[in-house]
Scaffold this motif. Structure first.
Motif, mmCIF file in Angstrom:
data_model
loop_
_atom_site.group_PDB
_atom_site.id
_atom_site.type_symbol
_atom_site.label_atom_id
_atom_site.label_comp_id
_atom_site.label_asym_id
_atom_site.label_seq_id
_atom_site.Cartn_x
_atom_site.Cartn_y
_atom_site.Cartn_z
ATOM 1 N N VAL A 186 -70.142 -37.824 -84.803
ATOM 2 C CA VAL A 186 -70.269 -36.611 -85.609
ATOM 3 C C VAL A 186 -71.538 -35.855 -85.226
ATOM 4 O O VAL A 186 -71.525 -34.622 -85.075
ATOM 5 N N LEU A 187 -72.645 -36.571 -85.033
ATOM 6 C CA LEU A 187 -73.906 -35.922 -84.658
ATOM 7 C C LEU A 187 -73.815 -35.307 -83.263
ATOM 8 O O LEU A 187 -74.398 -34.249 -83.001
ATOM 9 N N ASP A 188 -73.073 -35.964 -82.362
ATOM 10 C CA ASP A 188 -72.873 -35.387 -81.021
ATOM 11 C C ASP A 188 -72.141 -34.050 -81.116
ATOM 12 O O ASP A 188 -72.458 -33.096 -80.404
ATOM 13 N N ILE A 189 -71.143 -33.998 -81.998
ATOM 14 C CA ILE A 189 -70.403 -32.755 -82.201
ATOM 15 C C ILE A 189 -71.325 -31.676 -82.760
ATOM 16 O O ILE A 189 -71.310 -30.528 -82.310
ATOM 17 N N ALA A 190 -72.153 -32.062 -83.740
ATOM 18 C CA ALA A 190 -73.100 -31.111 -84.334
ATOM 19 C C ALA A 190 -74.068 -30.589 -83.273
ATOM 20 O O ALA A 190 -74.339 -29.384 -83.194
ATOM 21 N N ASP A 191 -74.605 -31.504 -82.453
ATOM 22 C CA ASP A 191 -75.554 -31.102 -81.403
ATOM 23 C C ASP A 191 -74.913 -30.137 -80.407
ATOM 24 O O ASP A 191 -75.527 -29.155 -79.977
ATOM 25 N N LEU A 214 -72.356 -28.116 -80.904
ATOM 26 C CA LEU A 214 -72.155 -26.818 -81.544
ATOM 27 C C LEU A 214 -73.441 -26.003 -81.533
ATOM 28 O O LEU A 214 -73.432 -24.793 -81.289
ATOM 29 N N ILE A 215 -74.565 -26.677 -81.788
ATOM 30 C CA ILE A 215 -75.862 -25.988 -81.835
ATOM 31 C C ILE A 215 -76.283 -25.515 -80.446
ATOM 32 O O ILE A 215 -76.647 -24.351 -80.241
ATOM 33 N N LYS A 216 -76.239 -26.421 -79.463
ATOM 34 C CA LYS A 216 -76.795 -26.127 -78.143
ATOM 35 C C LYS A 216 -75.865 -25.306 -77.260
ATOM 36 O O LYS A 216 -76.315 -24.430 -76.518
ATOM 37 N N GLU A 217 -74.565 -25.602 -77.303
ATOM 38 C CA GLU A 217 -73.626 -24.957 -76.382
ATOM 39 C C GLU A 217 -72.923 -23.740 -76.978
ATOM 40 O O GLU A 217 -72.574 -22.816 -76.250
ATOM 41 N N ASP A 218 -72.707 -23.766 -78.302
ATOM 42 C CA ASP A 218 -71.923 -22.701 -78.910
ATOM 43 C C ASP A 218 -72.742 -21.790 -79.820
ATOM 44 O O ASP A 218 -72.174 -20.889 -80.442
ATOM 45 N N LYS A 219 -74.054 -22.050 -79.910
ATOM 46 C CA LYS A 219 -74.949 -21.199 -80.705
ATOM 47 C C LYS A 219 -74.475 -21.080 -82.148
ATOM 48 O O LYS A 219 -74.455 -20.012 -82.745
ATOM 49 N N VAL A 220 -74.064 -22.210 -82.696
ATOM 50 C CA VAL A 220 -73.608 -22.278 -84.080
ATOM 51 C C VAL A 220 -74.676 -22.986 -84.900
ATOM 52 O O VAL A 220 -75.098 -24.101 -84.567
ATOM 53 N N GLU A 221 -75.132 -22.346 -85.963
ATOM 54 C CA GLU A 221 -76.111 -22.982 -86.854
ATOM 55 C C GLU A 221 -75.388 -24.024 -87.704
ATOM 56 O O GLU A 221 -74.358 -23.724 -88.312
ATOM 57 N N VAL A 222 -75.905 -25.254 -87.736
ATOM 58 C CA VAL A 222 -75.222 -26.362 -88.400
ATOM 59 C C VAL A 222 -76.071 -26.893 -89.555
ATOM 60 O O VAL A 222 -77.274 -27.125 -89.403
ATOM 61 N N MET A 229 -60.054 -33.365 -78.104
ATOM 62 C CA MET A 229 -61.267 -32.606 -78.406
ATOM 63 C C MET A 229 -61.547 -31.593 -77.295
ATOM 64 O O MET A 229 -61.919 -30.446 -77.558
ATOM 65 N N HIS A 230 -61.318 -32.006 -76.049
ATOM 66 C CA HIS A 230 -61.537 -31.108 -74.914
ATOM 67 C C HIS A 230 -60.594 -29.906 -74.992
ATOM 68 O O HIS A 230 -61.002 -28.775 -74.716
ATOM 69 N N ARG A 231 -59.327 -30.150 -75.393
ATOM 70 C CA ARG A 231 -58.346 -29.077 -75.491
ATOM 71 C C ARG A 231 -58.688 -28.090 -76.601
ATOM 72 O O ARG A 231 -58.526 -26.876 -76.446
ATOM 73 N N ASP A 232 -59.152 -28.606 -77.747
ATOM 74 C CA ASP A 232 -59.326 -27.760 -78.932
ATOM 75 C C ASP A 232 -60.740 -27.238 -79.141
ATOM 76 O O ASP A 232 -60.981 -26.473 -80.074
ATOM 77 N N TRP A 233 -61.668 -27.649 -78.275
ATOM 78 C CA TRP A 233 -63.060 -27.248 -78.512
ATOM 79 C C TRP A 233 -63.214 -25.717 -78.464
ATOM 80 O O TRP A 233 -63.821 -25.108 -79.351
ATOM 81 N N GLU A 234 -62.685 -25.087 -77.439
ATOM 82 C CA GLU A 234 -62.816 -23.630 -77.331
ATOM 83 C C GLU A 234 -62.109 -22.932 -78.487
ATOM 84 O O GLU A 234 -62.610 -21.935 -79.020
ATOM 85 N N LYS A 235 -60.949 -23.471 -78.904
ATOM 86 C CA LYS A 235 -60.235 -22.877 -80.036
ATOM 87 C C LYS A 235 -61.102 -22.883 -81.286
ATOM 88 O O LYS A 235 -61.144 -21.902 -82.034
ATOM 89 N N LEU A 236 -61.791 -24.025 -81.518
ATOM 90 C CA LEU A 236 -62.665 -24.114 -82.684
ATOM 91 C C LEU A 236 -63.806 -23.112 -82.581
ATOM 92 O O LEU A 236 -64.119 -22.400 -83.549
ATOM 93 N N GLY A 237 -64.450 -23.046 -81.404
ATOM 94 C CA GLY A 237 -65.558 -22.106 -81.228
ATOM 95 C C GLY A 237 -65.123 -20.668 -81.452
ATOM 96 O O GLY A 237 -65.829 -19.879 -82.095
#
Length: 477
Positions: free
Chosen positions: A21-26, A28-36, A137-145
């Motif tokens: 879960v923390l890897d996902i949060a990290d 989102l913060i670093k690669e997708d510029k999402v404040e978590v 996760m690889h398939r849906d990551w961009e969709k989520l972003g």
């Protein structure tokens, strides 16, 4: 654009799961510029846990709540067990009370042994993102972003202009043909399997509507004065349908000339020829209607040949010209190649010509050019198409009268024939005729042409046989 700000709700199922879960949060913060907002980073010692969770309701800057749901989260949320249960009590009213909400985002982290998604009851009817495996996760990551940023990969277009046909209050004769063509055009552009069915449907609709539109001529007797009027009417109403059929033929040959010849051009000509033949149906057996349809058949033979010239497909042309079309007369059992069945002499056309102040050497060609309305295939291309058909038939000693030859202007060469002469790789005329090379085609055609044009019936060449040979680039110079 405002950065997305998300609150992550999850269950402390195991140390390894918490790290995921923390890897996902990290990321989102670093690669997708999402404040978590997540407890590991934002809940400090001594702070009120419930107050932290209340941010879901009170913090207006939080754009989304990511519910990372595994089996443990689903069970705790459904039983309202402390921690996750409290968050679920805060989240679920928003989900239940707003059917169209997109703020609460289910992220499915695990499946049951049966393959069902592990989601709490209040989220089971919602679309979710699949993070249940590394591949998912690889398939849906961009969709989520894209969802968090409000930038889907495809957006609904703005409303366009009102369709032009709405301004047509005349009713029209070919409403079904236009509608079926629109469906077929879409199927062809997207390669849908339905195009096979739609091709047949288009021809069926064409036959039904052209026959229905011509039905008033059923009781016309050729001896009556109104024969010419009804014949003119039949020719006039054909134009709109013919241009739709030509749009179809052009699209098919541009996609695949070989397939188009078998699936479009040949079936189209067969259907037009059959309509022009004798039928038990009173309307379609009327002589005026049959003659008008035979004239359309002559035109369509030239138009589809022009389509194949347009895409430079000599082998497809040869296949078309070698195809055996049946004789349209019911009492005959004859097959015609070289499209010779479509070379039509119209007695009604001759009668019409006699009534004109200026009589035409080739009235059928004159009438065809007079109603040549398609933007892609014009007069010159039809003359060249007939030259190809004439050459093929002359070499094979089959019948074709080149009605358009009289309109062949001096000094202007047919582009496809000129290309065949100058650029002999591939040797287009050899591919078309099956002869050895361009030189053999030239020798045999010129000899056969000179023999044939000695006949008085080829009056279209009375104004200069050499001009036609020159336009076909068959002169020796």
């Amino acid at each position: 654009m405002q950065n997305p700000k998300v609150f992550i709700s999850y269950s402390w199922s195991s140390p390894s799961y918490k790290e995921l879960v923390l890897d996902i949060a990290d990321r989102l913060i670093k690669e997708d510029k999402v404040e978590v907002i997540i407890d590991e980073y934002d809940l400090k010692g001594g702070q009120d846990v419930v107050a932290f969770m209340e941010q879901l309701r009170t913090d207006g800057s939080i754009t989304h709540v990511l519910v990372l749901s595994d089996a443990s989260y689903a069970a705790k949320a459904d039983t309202r067990k402390r921690g996750v249960g409290t968050e679920a009590q805060i989240i679920s009213p928003e989900v239940y009370n707003d059917i169209g909400q997109t703020r609460v985002v289910p992220v499915m982290m695990e499946r049951t042994p049966e393959g069902a998604p592990c989601l709490p009851t209040f989220l089971r009817s919602r679309l979710y993102f699949d993070f249940s495996s590394e591949e998912a996760m690889h398939r849906d990551w961009e969709k989520l972003g894209r969802h968090l940023w409000g930038k889907p990969i495809r957006t609904k277009p703005d409303l366009g202009e009102a369709p032009k046909y709405l301004s047509d209050t005349s009713g029209g004769s070919f409403v079904g043909l236009k509608r079926t063509w629109q469906s077929l055009r879409l199927a062809l552009s997207e390669g849908k399997p339905s195009m096979a069915v739609l091709r047949e449907e288009l021809l069926d609709v064409f036959e039904t509507e052209i026959t229905t539109a011509s039905s008033p001529i059923t009781n016309v007797d050729e001896s009556q004065e109104d024969v010419m009027t009804q014949w003119e009417r039949c020719l006039k109403l054909q134009v709109e349908a013919r241009d739709i059929l030509l749009d179809w033929a052009l699209m098919e040959v541009r996609i695949d000339a070989d397939r188009a010849t078998d699936k479009c051009l040949i079936p189209l000509l067969e259907r037009v020829n059959a309509i022009a033949g004798f039928s038990d149906n009173a309307s379609s057996s009327a002589p005026v209607f049959r003659d008008a349809m035979a004239i359309l058949g002559y035109e369509m033979a030239l138009y589809v040949t022009a389509c194949l010239i347009e895409v430079d497909a000599p082998l497809s042309l040869r296949h078309l010209l070698q195809y055996p079309f049946p004789d349209r007369e019911a009492y005959r059992d004859t097959l015609h190649t070289g499209l010779s069945e479509f070379c039509h002499y119209s007695r009604i056309m001759s009668s019409w010509n006699e009534k004109q102040k200026q009589q035409w050497i080739s009235p059928i060609a004159h009438r065809m050019f007079d109603r040549c309305t398609h933007s892609k295939i014009g007069k010159d291309k039809l003359i060249e198409a007939e030259a190809v058909i004439f050459l093929f038939n002359l070499l094979n000693r089959t019948r074709w009268y080149p009605y358009t030859a009289v309109y062949s202007s001096r000094g202007s060469r047919f582009p496809w024939f000129l290309k065949a002469k100058v650029a002999k790789s591939p040797d287009r005329l050899a591919l078309l005729t099956g002869l050895k090379d361009w030189f053999e085609v030239q020798e045999k055609f010129v000899k056969a042409f000179q023999e044939a044009t000695h006949s008085s019936r080829y009056e279209v060449f009375n104004h200069g046989q050499g001009d036609y040979i020159e336009r076909m680039s068959m002169n020796t110079i």
